[in-house]
Design an enzyme around this catalytic site. Structure first.
Site, PDB file in Angstrom:
ATOM      1  N   GLU A 141      -3.238  -9.805  -3.600  1.00  0.00           N
ATOM      2  CA  GLU A 141      -3.208  -9.147  -2.291  1.00  0.00           C
ATOM      3  C   GLU A 141      -3.262  -7.636  -2.434  1.00  0.00           C
ATOM      4  O   GLU A 141      -3.900  -6.956  -1.633  1.00  0.00           O
ATOM      5  CB  GLU A 141      -1.941  -9.560  -1.533  1.00  0.00           C
ATOM      6  CG  GLU A 141      -1.988  -9.240  -0.041  1.00  0.00           C
ATOM      7  CD  GLU A 141      -1.524  -7.820   0.304  1.00  0.00           C
ATOM      8  OE1 GLU A 141      -1.762  -7.370   1.447  1.00  0.00           O
ATOM      9  OE2 GLU A 141      -0.924  -7.167  -0.567  1.00  0.00           O
ATOM     10  N   ASP A 167       1.979 -10.555  -6.426  1.00  0.00           N
ATOM     11  CA  ASP A 167       1.582  -9.336  -7.130  1.00  0.00           C
ATOM     12  C   ASP A 167       2.157  -8.108  -6.450  1.00  0.00           C
ATOM     13  O   ASP A 167       2.456  -8.114  -5.250  1.00  0.00           O
ATOM     14  CB  ASP A 167       0.058  -9.227  -7.235  1.00  0.00           C
ATOM     15  CG  ASP A 167      -0.638  -9.208  -5.880  1.00  0.00           C
ATOM     16  OD1 ASP A 167      -0.237  -9.975  -4.982  1.00  0.00           O
ATOM     17  OD2 ASP A 167      -1.593  -8.425  -5.704  1.00  0.00           O
TER      18      ASP A 167
END
Length: 392
Positions: free
Chosen positions: A144, A79
């Protein structure tokens, strides 16, 4: 004598190509946009067993190759943060573009280049050492940059339940400051956020005797809070620091004394402190100032430290041999998912590209650094797994 890692069949474009393919997938947290499928396909072709561990709308997987110990794990996230206004970019954020030797795109440095380098390094290593002494693992999440609730935490809980141990872990966060490999993060400070609500009595500013102003009452406390000296740090960490991030009060009119003040502050702390100790210390400060107040806390992560040992020595030697520089150990910076993995008891460090453009418009990474990073990772694999097979 020829360098065993400089093989004729090496294709310097391989890491670049994979990085570009990852950038093309707009994986704004917690979306993965197909990045992990691409990585999993490459790993399965090598013979990795892959376990999907999706949870709470987050994509995760754990992959493993080989058997026994030691186990070297690569950890990372697919991500990325939102790109902001696309028109502000010189080229579209999810269309990789090369200019002046730099690869531009959201996630180029944080951290799709690292993931690509890890995959390619593993492919090259296993081509030379098809039966390494130990295991290679991958821990990959798409959570994250967001809340970090259903990502690496979830993978780690799976490993605990299954009794799967890791000996060494490389997190691909962009650790480098000026040039690739100049900084190796061997720890991170803890992060503790507090929200203090101070209560007063709302009233008219012309009649202060009939009200109680929480801003005035909190002012001496705020001064003391900002002047608090927690510790001098230690050999591995700078002093614990506190920063006030936000103060909110007011009823929307200048002639009204507010009835409540709220402030947010964050403490970045070393191994000299504990979260419980810091909470008690701040609560004592509130009590000493006689505030009518409540405190709420959010612990983002405890500090962790990998002391100089086999992993740090292997990584620093790989950087020196491949890049010709001495990499400095550091615990500076924010938090990372290393805070969830380190409690498993493994030696853990962070090594990745230069971080100058992360989270910024026109994020980029040097094209030349892509294959160089893969070669460093490959040397680390050889140093920890191939060497382990040799007689002691």
């Amino acid at each position: 004598m020829a360098n065993p890692l400089q093989t004729p069949e090496r294709d310097d474009r391989t890491v670049l190509n994979l990085t570009q393919e990852l950038i093309r997938r707009p994986s704004v947290t917690p979306e993965d946009a197909g990045c992990q499928t691409l990585l999993i396909e490459r790993l399965q072709r090598l013979g990795f067993s892959v376990t999907r561990l999706d949870a709470g709308g987050v994509r995760n997987f754990y992959a493993e190759f080989g058997s026994g110990a030691p186990c070297l794990a690569f950890a990372g996230h697919t991500d990325v943060v939102p790109p902001g206004e696309p028109a502000a970019w010189r080229s579209p954020p999810f269309e990789p573009s090369i200019r002046d030797g730099l690869l531009f795109g959201r996630g180029a440095a944080d951290m799709k280049a690292s993931l690509a380098a890890m995959i390619v390094a593993t492919e090259r290593f296993l081509a030379r050492v098809p039966k390494p002494a130990g295991r290679i693992a991958f821990l990959v999440t798409s959570d994250e940059e967001g809340e970090a609730r259903h990502g690496t935490r979830h993978i780690v809980e799976h490993l605990r339940r299954r009794g799967i141990g890791l000996d060494y872990c490389i997190v691909g966060e962009p650790s480098s400051s000026e040039v690739l490999g100049d900084t190796l993060r061997n720890g991170r400070r803890g992060s503790l956020t507090g929200t203090l609500s101070v209560y007063g009595v709302q009233g008219h500013v012309a009649y202060p005797d009939a009200a109680r102003n929480p801003i005035h009452e909190a002012a001496p406390f705020l001064k003391a809070l900002c002047e608090e000296v927690f510790d001098p740090g230690n050999a591995h960490y700078p002093p614990t620091s506190l920063q006030v991030a936000n103060i909110r009060a007011g009823a929307g009119a200048v002639n009204v004394i507010p009835g409540e003040l709220a402030m947010d502050f964050n403490i970045r702390y070393s191994t000299e402190q504990t979260a419980d100790g810091l909470k008690a210390r701040i609560a004592g400060l509130v009590e000493r100032h006689g505030l009518d107040a409540t405190l709420h806390w959010h612990l983002s992560g405890e500090p962790f430290l990998t002391k100089p040992g086999r992993l740090t020595a292997c990584v620093r030697r790989a950087v020196s041999d491949e890049l010709g520089i001495d990499c400095a150990l550091s615990t500076a910076g924010g938090t990372s998912d290393g805070r969830f993995i380190a409690p498993l008891g493994c030696e853990l460090v962070e090594l990745g590209p230069v971080n100058a453009t992360i989270h910024k418009i026109d994020e980029c990474v040097a094209v030349a650094d892509l294959d160089r990073l893969a070669r460093v990772y490959e040397r680390i694999l050889a140093g920890l797994l191939k060497a382990a097979a040799q007689p002691q």
